[in-house]
Design a protein around this motif. Structure first.
Motif, PDB file in Angstrom:
ATOM      1  N   ALA A 194       0.833  -1.196   0.000  1.00 27.24           N
ATOM      2  CA  ALA A 194       0.000   0.000   0.000  1.00 27.24           C
ATOM      3  C   ALA A 194       0.873   1.254   0.000  1.00 27.24           C
ATOM      4  O   ALA A 194       0.600   2.221  -0.707  1.00 27.24           O
ATOM      5  CB  ALA A 194      -0.917  -0.007   1.224  1.00 27.24           C
ATOM      6  N   ALA A 195       1.948   1.235   0.791  1.00 28.80           N
ATOM      7  CA  ALA A 195       2.859   2.380   0.830  1.00 28.80           C
ATOM      8  C   ALA A 195       3.501   2.600  -0.528  1.00 28.80           C
ATOM      9  O   ALA A 195       3.660   3.735  -0.989  1.00 28.80           O
ATOM     10  CB  ALA A 195       3.921   2.155   1.904  1.00 28.80           C
ATOM     11  N   ASP A 226       1.019   4.267  -2.797  1.00 27.45           N
ATOM     12  CA  ASP A 226       0.887   5.688  -2.491  1.00 27.45           C
ATOM     13  C   ASP A 226       2.060   6.480  -3.065  1.00 27.45           C
ATOM     14  O   ASP A 226       1.884   7.581  -3.602  1.00 27.45           O
ATOM     15  CB  ASP A 226       0.810   5.901  -0.976  1.00 27.45           C
ATOM     16  CG  ASP A 226      -0.469   5.340  -0.376  1.00 27.45           C
ATOM     17  OD1 ASP A 226      -1.414   5.077  -1.153  1.00 27.45           O
ATOM     18  OD2 ASP A 226      -0.525   5.163   0.854  1.00 27.45           O
ATOM     19  N   THR A 227       3.260   5.915  -2.949  1.00 29.14           N
ATOM     20  CA  THR A 227       4.447   6.579  -3.495  1.00 29.14           C
ATOM     21  C   THR A 227       4.349   6.718  -5.008  1.00 29.14           C
ATOM     22  O   THR A 227       4.701   7.754  -5.583  1.00 29.14           O
ATOM     23  CB  THR A 227       5.715   5.793  -3.120  1.00 29.14           C
ATOM     24  OG1 THR A 227       5.829   5.732  -1.690  1.00 29.14           O
ATOM     25  CG2 THR A 227       6.959   6.431  -3.707  1.00 29.14           C
ATOM     26  N   VAL A 240       1.630   6.921  -6.820  1.00 28.14           N
ATOM     27  CA  VAL A 240       0.661   7.972  -7.120  1.00 28.14           C
ATOM     28  C   VAL A 240       1.321   9.340  -7.012  1.00 28.14           C
ATOM     29  O   VAL A 240       1.164  10.210  -7.894  1.00 28.14           O
ATOM     30  CB  VAL A 240      -0.551   7.869  -6.163  1.00 28.14           C
ATOM     31  CG1 VAL A 240      -1.425   9.120  -6.270  1.00 28.14           C
ATOM     32  CG2 VAL A 240      -1.382   6.637  -6.480  1.00 28.14           C
ATOM     33  N   ALA A 283      -2.612  13.972  -4.175  1.00 24.79           N
ATOM     34  CA  ALA A 283      -2.213  12.670  -3.633  1.00 24.79           C
ATOM     35  C   ALA A 283      -2.919  12.393  -2.311  1.00 24.79           C
ATOM     36  O   ALA A 283      -3.333  11.261  -2.033  1.00 24.79           O
ATOM     37  CB  ALA A 283      -0.699  12.619  -3.452  1.00 24.79           C
ATOM     38  N   THR A 299      -5.223   9.129  -1.925  1.00 22.62           N
ATOM     39  CA  THR A 299      -4.769   8.029  -1.060  1.00 22.62           C
ATOM     40  C   THR A 299      -5.332   8.072   0.344  1.00 22.62           C
ATOM     41  O   THR A 299      -5.344   7.061   1.041  1.00 22.62           O
ATOM     42  CB  THR A 299      -3.231   8.026  -0.966  1.00 22.62           C
ATOM     43  OG1 THR A 299      -2.800   9.223  -0.283  1.00 22.62           O
ATOM     44  CG2 THR A 299      -2.598   7.972  -2.349  1.00 22.62           C
ATOM     45  N   GLU A 309      -3.873   9.644   2.684  1.00 20.57           N
ATOM     46  CA  GLU A 309      -2.731   9.821   3.581  1.00 20.57           C
ATOM     47  C   GLU A 309      -2.636  11.277   4.047  1.00 20.57           C
ATOM     48  O   GLU A 309      -3.076  12.194   3.350  1.00 20.57           O
ATOM     49  CB  GLU A 309      -1.433   9.424   2.863  1.00 20.57           C
ATOM     50  CG  GLU A 309      -1.329   7.936   2.565  1.00 20.57           C
ATOM     51  CD  GLU A 309      -1.312   7.103   3.839  1.00 20.57           C
ATOM     52  OE1 GLU A 309      -0.536   7.430   4.753  1.00 20.57           O
ATOM     53  OE2 GLU A 309      -2.100   6.146   3.918  1.00 20.57           O
ATOM     54  N   LEU A 323       2.887  13.367   3.175  1.00 27.92           N
ATOM     55  CA  LEU A 323       3.100  13.328   1.729  1.00 27.92           C
ATOM     56  C   LEU A 323       4.000  14.477   1.271  1.00 27.92           C
ATOM     57  O   LEU A 323       4.800  14.321   0.331  1.00 27.92           O
ATOM     58  CB  LEU A 323       1.751  13.385   1.003  1.00 27.92           C
ATOM     59  CG  LEU A 323       0.891  12.114   1.077  1.00 27.92           C
ATOM     60  CD1 LEU A 323      -0.501  12.386   0.520  1.00 27.92           C
ATOM     61  CD2 LEU A 323       1.541  10.963   0.330  1.00 27.92           C
TER      62      LEU A 323
END
Length: 312
Positions: A265-266, A269-270, A272, A289, A293, A295, A300
């Motif tokens: 998942a991390a 996210d990175t 994206v 982002a 996500t 987050e 971020l």
């Protein structure tokens, strides 16, 4: 999802008396629609309140009158043909208006799908909407649901995903290309996903899901029934699991695609954030982002600064 109505040797007379004792003193107003969950396979998975309401109802609206009549008789509940009203996916709009009229006349109407909780992949949502728009009361009676039953057996531990989030997708498209597109979209879904499938399409679904590789999958076949089968395996192993036993192609399926593990998942996210940074100013990329996500924006932003360093 439907199930065969099983004949039972034990009498439900004691259950009906218990239902009266437990639920009989509650208020069941005339002119009310009762949305009643019924078993997904095991007839004993009926609530006492459901038994009482099904006895009390002036009208039982249902997907299939013959199926529901057999189900009611298995519990020792007799309804005349005039008390059963067909409301299924092909006539739900028209059937809903008939139900509204009966409610306006003061009837108590119970609605059941062929199995499980109405309006969850089964008909019922349009009916409830029509009754609500007529400003008439709707009372849900909770009970069996293949969706929740499958999730409870999947063993998705707290911490793998936030707040136990899951997505209910139900049946994927039947056409190969559309199904493949839908599965490709699921690859980017980080939360748990619940799917339903019929036996004649399960092999095609297994082939499509195999493209998700090592992502974990819980397969629930014939849940709550005599030949219930629950397996946890990697998505890529699903076709081979089906091929090991011809009996595994029989019955209804409820499947849980497990959430993406935290490191994956991390990484998603990175990725994206990287894609957005390549096209947008840093602050705009971070804002988008965060929206995509979920987050925290501050985290971020710090990550974006680190990603920008090599370019500097």
């Amino acid at each position: 999802m439907s199930h065969p109505v099983l004949s039972v040797s034990a009498s439900y007379a004691l259950a009906l008396r218990a239902a009266l004792e437990a639920a009989g003193n509650q208020n069941y107003r005339p002119g009310t629609l009762f949305v009643v969950a019924t078993p997904i396979g095991n007839l004993a998975d009926i609530s006492l309140r459901a038994l009482h309401v099904l006895q009390l109802a002036d009208v039982v609206a249902c997907e299939d009158t013959r199926h529901t009549q057999a189900l009611l008789r298995a519990y020792g509940i007799d309804k005349t043909p005039a008390q059963l009203l067909a409301v299924h996916q092909h006539n739900e709009a028209q059937g809903a208006q008939v139900v509204v009229e009966r409610l306006q006349q003061g009837a108590r109407v119970a609605y059941v799908s062929d199995a499980g909780t109405p309006a969850i992949s089964d008909p019922g949502a349009r009916l409830v909407q029509a009754v609500r728009l007529a400003h008439l009361p709707v009372v849900p009676l909770p009970g069996a649901s293949s969706v929740i039953t499958a999730l409870s057996a999947a063993g998705i531990a707290p911490g793998i995903q936030q707040h136990g989030e899951f997505v209910f997708v139900g049946f994927l498209p039947s056409k190969t290309t559309e199904r493949q597109t839908a599965v490709a979209a699921l690859a980017g879904e980080l939360r748990a996903v619940v799917l339903l499938e019929a036996p004649h399409r399960i092999e095609a679904l297994a082939t499509a899901l195999a493209t998700l590789g090592t992502r974990q999958l819980t397969v629930g076949r014939e849940l709550t029934k005599q030949f219930e089968d629950i397996a946890n395996l990697a998505a890529q192993d699903f076709p081979a699991w089906l091929a090991q036993d011809a009996n595994r192609l029989r019955g209804e399926f409820a499947l849980v695609l497990h959430p993406v593990a935290a490191p994956q998942a991390a990484a998603a996210d990175t990725r994206v954030l990287q894609l957005l940074l390549a096209e947008l100013p840093l602050k705009t990329a971070v804002k988008l982002a965060a929206d995509i996500t979920g987050e925290p924006r501050n985290a971020l932003y710090e990550q974006a600064l680190q990603l920008k360093k090599p370019a500097a």
